[in-house]
Write a protein that holds these residues in place. Structure first.
Motif, PDB file in Angstrom:
ATOM      1  N   PHE A  63       5.043  15.859  83.435  1.00  0.00           N
ATOM      2  CA  PHE A  63       6.205  15.689  82.574  1.00  0.00           C
ATOM      3  C   PHE A  63       5.795  14.879  81.363  1.00  0.00           C
ATOM      4  N   ARG A  64       6.418  15.233  80.238  1.00  0.00           N
ATOM      5  CA  ARG A  64       6.054  14.626  78.966  1.00  0.00           C
ATOM      6  C   ARG A  64       7.315  14.363  78.157  1.00  0.00           C
ATOM      7  N   LYS A  65       7.177  13.453  77.230  1.00  0.00           N
ATOM      8  CA  LYS A  65       8.198  13.213  76.207  1.00  0.00           C
ATOM      9  C   LYS A  65       9.557  12.840  76.786  1.00  0.00           C
ATOM     10  N   LEU A  66       9.553  11.969  77.802  1.00  0.00           N
ATOM     11  CA  LEU A  66      10.813  11.424  78.306  1.00  0.00           C
ATOM     12  C   LEU A  66      11.343  10.451  77.256  1.00  0.00           C
ATOM     13  N   ALA A  67      12.529  10.723  76.758  1.00  0.00           N
ATOM     14  CA  ALA A  67      13.106   9.884  75.711  1.00  0.00           C
ATOM     15  C   ALA A  67      14.600   9.737  75.939  1.00  0.00           C
ATOM     16  N   THR A  68      15.070   8.498  75.869  1.00  0.00           N
ATOM     17  CA  THR A  68      16.496   8.196  75.994  1.00  0.00           C
ATOM     18  C   THR A  68      16.943   7.545  74.699  1.00  0.00           C
ATOM     19  N   LYS A  69      18.076   7.983  74.216  1.00  0.00           N
ATOM     20  CA  LYS A  69      18.648   7.416  72.990  1.00  0.00           C
ATOM     21  C   LYS A  69      18.608   5.893  73.078  1.00  0.00           C
ATOM     22  N   VAL A  70      18.111   5.238  72.046  1.00  0.00           N
ATOM     23  CA  VAL A  70      17.870   3.793  72.083  1.00  0.00           C
ATOM     24  C   VAL A  70      19.123   3.019  72.498  1.00  0.00           C
ATOM     25  N   SER A  71      20.269   3.368  71.959  1.00  0.00           N
ATOM     26  CA  SER A  71      21.503   2.631  72.281  1.00  0.00           C
ATOM     27  C   SER A  71      21.962   2.845  73.721  1.00  0.00           C
ATOM     28  N   GLU A  72      21.366   3.830  74.414  1.00  0.00           N
ATOM     29  CA  GLU A  72      21.765   4.142  75.793  1.00  0.00           C
ATOM     30  C   GLU A  72      20.706   3.748  76.817  1.00  0.00           C
ATOM     31  N   GLN A  73      19.621   3.146  76.359  1.00  0.00           N
ATOM     32  CA  GLN A  73      18.563   2.739  77.281  1.00  0.00           C
ATOM     33  C   GLN A  73      19.044   1.600  78.178  1.00  0.00           C
ATOM     34  N   GLY A  74      18.520   1.591  79.397  1.00  0.00           N
ATOM     35  CA  GLY A  74      18.892   0.559  80.357  1.00  0.00           C
ATOM     36  C   GLY A  74      20.179   0.847  81.105  1.00  0.00           C
ATOM     37  N   LYS A  75      20.731   2.054  80.928  1.00  0.00           N
ATOM     38  CA  LYS A  75      21.996   2.418  81.575  1.00  0.00           C
ATOM     39  C   LYS A  75      21.805   3.432  82.701  1.00  0.00           C
ATOM     40  N   GLY A  76      20.550   3.724  83.051  1.00  0.00           N
ATOM     41  CA  GLY A  76      20.291   4.604  84.184  1.00  0.00           C
ATOM     42  C   GLY A  76      20.100   6.075  83.847  1.00  0.00           C
ATOM     43  N   PHE A  77      20.149   6.440  82.578  1.00  0.00           N
ATOM     44  CA  PHE A  77      20.012   7.851  82.220  1.00  0.00           C
ATOM     45  C   PHE A  77      18.597   8.367  82.482  1.00  0.00           C
ATOM     46  N   GLY A  78      17.591   7.567  82.165  1.00  0.00           N
ATOM     47  CA  GLY A  78      16.213   7.955  82.451  1.00  0.00           C
ATOM     48  C   GLY A  78      15.984   8.118  83.942  1.00  0.00           C
ATOM     49  N   THR A  79      16.559   7.228  84.724  1.00  0.00           N
ATOM     50  CA  THR A  79      16.465   7.320  86.180  1.00  0.00           C
ATOM     51  C   THR A  79      17.084   8.620  86.679  1.00  0.00           C
ATOM     52  N   GLU A  80      18.257   8.960  86.157  1.00  0.00           N
ATOM     53  CA  GLU A  80      18.933  10.191  86.590  1.00  0.00           C
ATOM     54  C   GLU A  80      18.114  11.430  86.273  1.00  0.00           C
ATOM     55  N   ILE A  81      17.564  11.487  85.062  1.00  0.00           N
ATOM     56  CA  ILE A  81      16.829  12.697  84.686  1.00  0.00           C
ATOM     57  C   ILE A  81      15.512  12.795  85.456  1.00  0.00           C
ATOM     58  N   LEU A  82      14.893  11.660  85.774  1.00  0.00           N
ATOM     59  CA  LEU A  82      13.663  11.698  86.570  1.00  0.00           C
ATOM     60  C   LEU A  82      13.942  12.116  88.010  1.00  0.00           C
ATOM     61  N   HIS A  83      15.031  11.647  88.594  1.00  0.00           N
ATOM     62  CA  HIS A  83      15.405  12.103  89.944  1.00  0.00           C
ATOM     63  C   HIS A  83      15.612  13.617  89.934  1.00  0.00           C
ATOM     64  N   HIS A  84      16.281  14.114  88.898  1.00  0.00           N
ATOM     65  CA  HIS A  84      16.512  15.553  88.762  1.00  0.00           C
ATOM     66  C   HIS A  84      15.178  16.297  88.659  1.00  0.00           C
ATOM     67  N   LEU A  85      14.271  15.779  87.860  1.00  0.00           N
ATOM     68  CA  LEU A  85      12.967  16.389  87.647  1.00  0.00           C
ATOM     69  C   LEU A  85      12.157  16.434  88.944  1.00  0.00           C
ATOM     70  N   ILE A  86      12.146  15.340  89.678  1.00  0.00           N
ATOM     71  CA  ILE A  86      11.409  15.285  90.944  1.00  0.00           C
ATOM     72  C   ILE A  86      11.996  16.277  91.946  1.00  0.00           C
ATOM     73  N   ALA A  87      13.318  16.351  92.038  1.00  0.00           N
ATOM     74  CA  ALA A  87      13.969  17.319  92.939  1.00  0.00           C
ATOM     75  C   ALA A  87      13.624  18.753  92.529  1.00  0.00           C
ATOM     76  N   TYR A  88      13.576  19.002  91.238  1.00  0.00           N
ATOM     77  CA  TYR A  88      13.201  20.322  90.720  1.00  0.00           C
ATOM     78  C   TYR A  88      11.786  20.681  91.188  1.00  0.00           C
ATOM     79  N   CYS A  89      10.862  19.732  91.083  1.00  0.00           N
ATOM     80  CA  CYS A  89       9.477  19.946  91.526  1.00  0.00           C
ATOM     81  C   CYS A  89       9.401  20.150  93.037  1.00  0.00           C
ATOM     82  N   GLU A  90      10.190  19.399  93.784  1.00  0.00           N
ATOM     83  CA  GLU A  90      10.222  19.561  95.235  1.00  0.00           C
ATOM     84  C   GLU A  90      10.738  20.946  95.603  1.00  0.00           C
ATOM     85  N   ASP A  91      11.775  21.419  94.907  1.00  0.00           N
ATOM     86  CA  ASP A  91      12.329  22.749  95.166  1.00  0.00           C
ATOM     87  C   ASP A  91      11.283  23.842  94.916  1.00  0.00           C
TER      88      ASP A  91
END
Length: 135
Positions: A63-91
């Protein structure tokens, strides 16, 4: 309402540029292989907040280029998208997931089971380390 969905590579460009390399031209954040990737966007109230791109090669994915809007960082959005990505890979029954992480962000990825390798390099004056996870 939050939603993660597949998007085009082009839709990732603005966030990639603004968050990761704002002092470089837009072409700096484009990848030659973008047309081969699977790109995900996390939307909050229909606004694109976070993006990540996945490149699959056999039973391994980067995975490359993980980016979260600066004003929204630290609110769990990166965590959510990474969980989604890992589940996608597991599937897909992939065996390994890896990334090039900025050294100062590598602790974040440890929460997902990604471990540092001995591969470190510098790009654009920023130190990176390769992290990987067996799935």
């Amino acid at each position: 309402m939050k939603e993660i969905k597949e998007i085009s590579a082009t839709e990732t460009y603005q966030l990639r540029h603004t968050v990761m390399w704002p002092n470089h031209p837009m072409d700096f954040i484009k990848l030659p292989e973008d047309h081969n990737g699977v790109h995900f966007g996390l939307f909050n109230a229909e606004e694109l907040i976070c993006v990540v791109s996945l490149f699959i090669d056999g039973d391994t994915a980067q995975f490359r280029k993980l980016a979260t809007k600066v004003s929204e960082q630290g609110k769990g959005f990166g965590t959510e998208i990474l969980h989604h990505l890992i589940a996608y890979c597991e599937d897909l029954k992939l065996k390994k997931l890896w990334c090039n992480a900025r050294v100062n962000k590598s602790e974040f990825y440890k929460k997902f089971g990604l471990l540092k390798t001995n591969s470190i390099y510098t790009k654009g004056g920023i130190d990176f380390v390769i992290l990987e996870k067996l799935i």
